[in-house]
Design an enzyme around this catalytic site. Structure first.
Site, PDB file in Angstrom:
ATOM      1  N   ASP A   7       0.869  -1.171   0.000  1.00  0.00           N
ATOM      2  CA  ASP A   7       0.000   0.000   0.000  1.00  0.00           C
ATOM      3  C   ASP A   7       0.914   1.231   0.000  1.00  0.00           C
ATOM      4  O   ASP A   7       2.133   1.113  -0.189  1.00  0.00           O
ATOM      5  CB  ASP A   7      -1.002  -0.038   1.168  1.00  0.00           C
ATOM      6  CG  ASP A   7      -0.376   0.226   2.533  1.00  0.00           C
ATOM      7  OD1 ASP A   7       0.864   0.376   2.619  1.00  0.00           O
ATOM      8  OD2 ASP A   7      -1.127   0.274   3.527  1.00  0.00           O
ATOM      9  N   HIS A   8       0.326   2.398   0.205  1.00  0.00           N
ATOM     10  CA  HIS A   8       1.114   3.633   0.190  1.00  0.00           C
ATOM     11  C   HIS A   8       2.174   3.645   1.293  1.00  0.00           C
ATOM     12  O   HIS A   8       3.223   4.254   1.134  1.00  0.00           O
ATOM     13  CB  HIS A   8       0.186   4.846   0.334  1.00  0.00           C
ATOM     14  CG  HIS A   8      -0.751   4.729   1.497  1.00  0.00           C
ATOM     15  ND1 HIS A   8      -1.828   3.854   1.497  1.00  0.00           N
ATOM     16  CD2 HIS A   8      -0.749   5.333   2.708  1.00  0.00           C
ATOM     17  CE1 HIS A   8      -2.460   3.950   2.653  1.00  0.00           C
ATOM     18  NE2 HIS A   8      -1.829   4.828   3.414  1.00  0.00           N
ATOM     19  N   CYS A  64       3.029  -3.077   4.086  1.00  0.00           N
ATOM     20  CA  CYS A  64       2.172  -1.938   4.424  1.00  0.00           C
ATOM     21  C   CYS A  64       2.930  -1.142   5.492  1.00  0.00           C
ATOM     22  O   CYS A  64       4.128  -1.351   5.670  1.00  0.00           O
ATOM     23  CB  CYS A  64       0.774  -2.371   4.871  1.00  0.00           C
ATOM     24  SG  CYS A  64       0.696  -3.386   6.347  1.00  0.00           S
ATOM     25  N   THR A  66       2.889  -1.082   8.832  1.00  0.00           N
ATOM     26  CA  THR A  66       3.427  -1.918   9.911  1.00  0.00           C
ATOM     27  C   THR A  66       3.668  -3.357   9.482  1.00  0.00           C
ATOM     28  O   THR A  66       4.374  -4.089  10.178  1.00  0.00           O
ATOM     29  CB  THR A  66       2.430  -1.969  11.084  1.00  0.00           C
ATOM     30  OG1 THR A  66       1.196  -2.509  10.577  1.00  0.00           O
ATOM     31  CG2 THR A  66       2.194  -0.584  11.679  1.00  0.00           C
ATOM     32  N   GLY A  67       3.020  -3.764   8.414  1.00  0.00           N
ATOM     33  CA  GLY A  67       3.006  -5.177   8.009  1.00  0.00           C
ATOM     34  C   GLY A  67       1.868  -5.946   8.643  1.00  0.00           C
ATOM     35  O   GLY A  67       1.565  -7.069   8.222  1.00  0.00           O
ATOM     36  N   ILE A  68       1.226  -5.346   9.631  1.00  0.00           N
ATOM     37  CA  ILE A  68       0.184  -6.073  10.382  1.00  0.00           C
ATOM     38  C   ILE A  68      -1.060  -6.303   9.517  1.00  0.00           C
ATOM     39  O   ILE A  68      -1.570  -7.421   9.418  1.00  0.00           O
ATOM     40  CB  ILE A  68      -0.177  -5.317  11.677  1.00  0.00           C
ATOM     41  CG1 ILE A  68       1.034  -5.268  12.611  1.00  0.00           C
ATOM     42  CG2 ILE A  68      -1.359  -5.983  12.367  1.00  0.00           C
ATOM     43  CD1 ILE A  68       0.846  -4.341  13.823  1.00  0.00           C
ATOM     44  N   GLY A  69      -1.555  -5.233   8.913  1.00  0.00           N
ATOM     45  CA  GLY A  69      -2.772  -5.375   8.105  1.00  0.00           C
ATOM     46  C   GLY A  69      -2.588  -6.329   6.950  1.00  0.00           C
ATOM     47  O   GLY A  69      -3.467  -7.166   6.671  1.00  0.00           O
ATOM     48  N   MET A  70      -1.461  -6.233   6.273  1.00  0.00           N
ATOM     49  CA  MET A  70      -1.193  -7.133   5.137  1.00  0.00           C
ATOM     50  C   MET A  70      -1.152  -8.588   5.599  1.00  0.00           C
ATOM     51  O   MET A  70      -1.683  -9.478   4.908  1.00  0.00           O
ATOM     52  CB  MET A  70       0.128  -6.771   4.461  1.00  0.00           C
ATOM     53  CG  MET A  70       0.084  -5.548   3.579  1.00  0.00           C
ATOM     54  SD  MET A  70      -0.917  -5.784   2.092  1.00  0.00           S
ATOM     55  CE  MET A  70      -0.287  -4.407   1.095  1.00  0.00           C
ATOM     56  N   HIS A  97      10.999 -22.918   9.408  1.00  0.00           N
ATOM     57  CA  HIS A  97      10.005 -23.561  10.275  1.00  0.00           C
ATOM     58  C   HIS A  97       8.581 -23.431   9.754  1.00  0.00           C
ATOM     59  O   HIS A  97       7.768 -24.341   9.936  1.00  0.00           O
ATOM     60  CB  HIS A  97      10.065 -22.971  11.684  1.00  0.00           C
ATOM     61  CG  HIS A  97      11.284 -23.394  12.447  1.00  0.00           C
ATOM     62  ND1 HIS A  97      11.428 -23.209  13.813  1.00  0.00           N
ATOM     63  CD2 HIS A  97      12.442 -23.989  12.033  1.00  0.00           C
ATOM     64  CE1 HIS A  97      12.615 -23.673  14.205  1.00  0.00           C
ATOM     65  NE2 HIS A  97      13.243 -24.141  13.139  1.00  0.00           N
ATOM     66  N   ARG A 131       9.534 -32.294  11.831  1.00  0.00           N
ATOM     67  CA  ARG A 131       8.539 -32.033  12.875  1.00  0.00           C
ATOM     68  C   ARG A 131       7.672 -30.821  12.553  1.00  0.00           C
ATOM     69  O   ARG A 131       6.567 -30.696  13.089  1.00  0.00           O
ATOM     70  CB  ARG A 131       9.237 -31.819  14.225  1.00  0.00           C
ATOM     71  CG  ARG A 131      10.027 -30.524  14.327  1.00  0.00           C
ATOM     72  CD  ARG A 131      10.819 -30.440  15.618  1.00  0.00           C
ATOM     73  NE  ARG A 131      11.454 -29.141  15.815  1.00  0.00           N
ATOM     74  CZ  ARG A 131      12.583 -28.751  15.229  1.00  0.00           C
ATOM     75  NH1 ARG A 131      13.203 -29.569  14.383  1.00  0.00           N
ATOM     76  NH2 ARG A 131      13.092 -27.558  15.475  1.00  0.00           N
ATOM     77  N   HIS A 132       8.158 -29.956  11.681  1.00  0.00           N
ATOM     78  CA  HIS A 132       7.372 -28.756  11.350  1.00  0.00           C
ATOM     79  C   HIS A 132       6.188 -29.079  10.448  1.00  0.00           C
ATOM     80  O   HIS A 132       5.208 -28.343  10.433  1.00  0.00           O
ATOM     81  CB  HIS A 132       8.269 -27.709  10.675  1.00  0.00           C
ATOM     82  CG  HIS A 132       9.438 -27.334  11.527  1.00  0.00           C
ATOM     83  ND1 HIS A 132       9.292 -26.682  12.728  1.00  0.00           N
ATOM     84  CD2 HIS A 132      10.760 -27.569  11.364  1.00  0.00           C
ATOM     85  CE1 HIS A 132      10.486 -26.514  13.269  1.00  0.00           C
ATOM     86  NE2 HIS A 132      11.397 -27.043  12.466  1.00  0.00           N
TER      87      HIS A 132
HETATM   88  C1  RB5 Z   1      -2.153   2.755   6.397  1.00  0.00           C
HETATM   89  O1  RB5 Z   1      -2.130   4.018   6.962  1.00  0.00           O
HETATM   90  C2  RB5 Z   1      -1.750   1.713   7.424  1.00  0.00           C
HETATM   91  O2  RB5 Z   1      -2.813   1.483   8.286  1.00  0.00           O
HETATM   92  C3  RB5 Z   1      -1.319   0.451   6.741  1.00  0.00           C
HETATM   93  O3  RB5 Z   1      -0.230   0.726   5.911  1.00  0.00           O
HETATM   94  C4  RB5 Z   1      -0.860  -0.690   7.640  1.00  0.00           C
HETATM   95  O4  RB5 Z   1       0.088  -0.254   8.545  1.00  0.00           O
HETATM   96  C5  RB5 Z   1      -1.930  -1.468   8.267  1.00  0.00           C
HETATM   97  O5  RB5 Z   1      -1.707  -2.440   8.998  1.00  0.00           O
END
Ligand code: RB5
Length: 143
Positions: A7-8, A64, A66-70, A97, A131-132
């Site tokens: 994303d951006h 993205c 944080t990488g969390i949303g992706m 693993h 084992r994995h």
């Molecule tokens: C976008 O602002 C931000 O929420 C996205 O890039 C990402 O960090 C979501 O997990």
């Protein structure tokens, strides 16, 4: 082929990673986003995840902010094991693993040169099986 998208919030890292892959003559495809306009990361997670599960891509990379949303979005697609990594150790473990078929990073977490290093570690590390495998089978059973 490795499918890459962001994303951006991950655009700068995506461009650095694509440049690295091309420099290494590793077949890759840029699935967007193309500019700095705000976009919704699930749209790009789906593109890469579907390319992987369809066999069009052997693996994927998503970035993205944080990488969390992706990682949350990509892991909704059956057959995807998307690993959010922050350092060389987690990038190595994601391959050895978890047999991660998508690598996920945060564009607002990592410097571009570190992200490139993590891609290199992931691509050059091998799944250990053994084992994995029973654990991956249990993950698949959750689907
Ligand atoms: C976008 O602002 C931000 O929420 C996205 O890039 C990402 O960090 C979501 O997990």
């Amino acid at each position: 082929m490795i499918a890459v998208a962001s994303d951006h919030g991950g655009l700068e890292l995506k461009n650095a990673i694509l440049a690295f892959l091309r420099d290494q003559q590793i077949d890759c495809a840029d699935l967007g986003t193309d500019g700095t306009a705000s976009v919704d990361y699930p749209d790009y997670a789906e593109k890469v995840a579907r390319a992987v599960t369809a066999g069009v891509a052997q693996a994927g990379i998503l970035i993205c902010g944080t990488g969390i949303g992706m990682s949350i979005a990509a892991n909704k697609i059956p057959g995807i094991r998307a690993a959010l990594v922050h350092d060389e150790f987690t990038a190595q473990m994601a391959a050895e693993h978890n047999d991660a078929n998508i690598l996920v990073m945060g564009g607002r977490v990592l410097a571009a040169e570190q992200a490139v290093r993590l891609v290199d570690v992931w691509l050059t590390s091998r799944y250990e099986g053994g084992r994995h495998q029973q654990r991956l089978d249990k993950i698949a059973a959750l689907e």
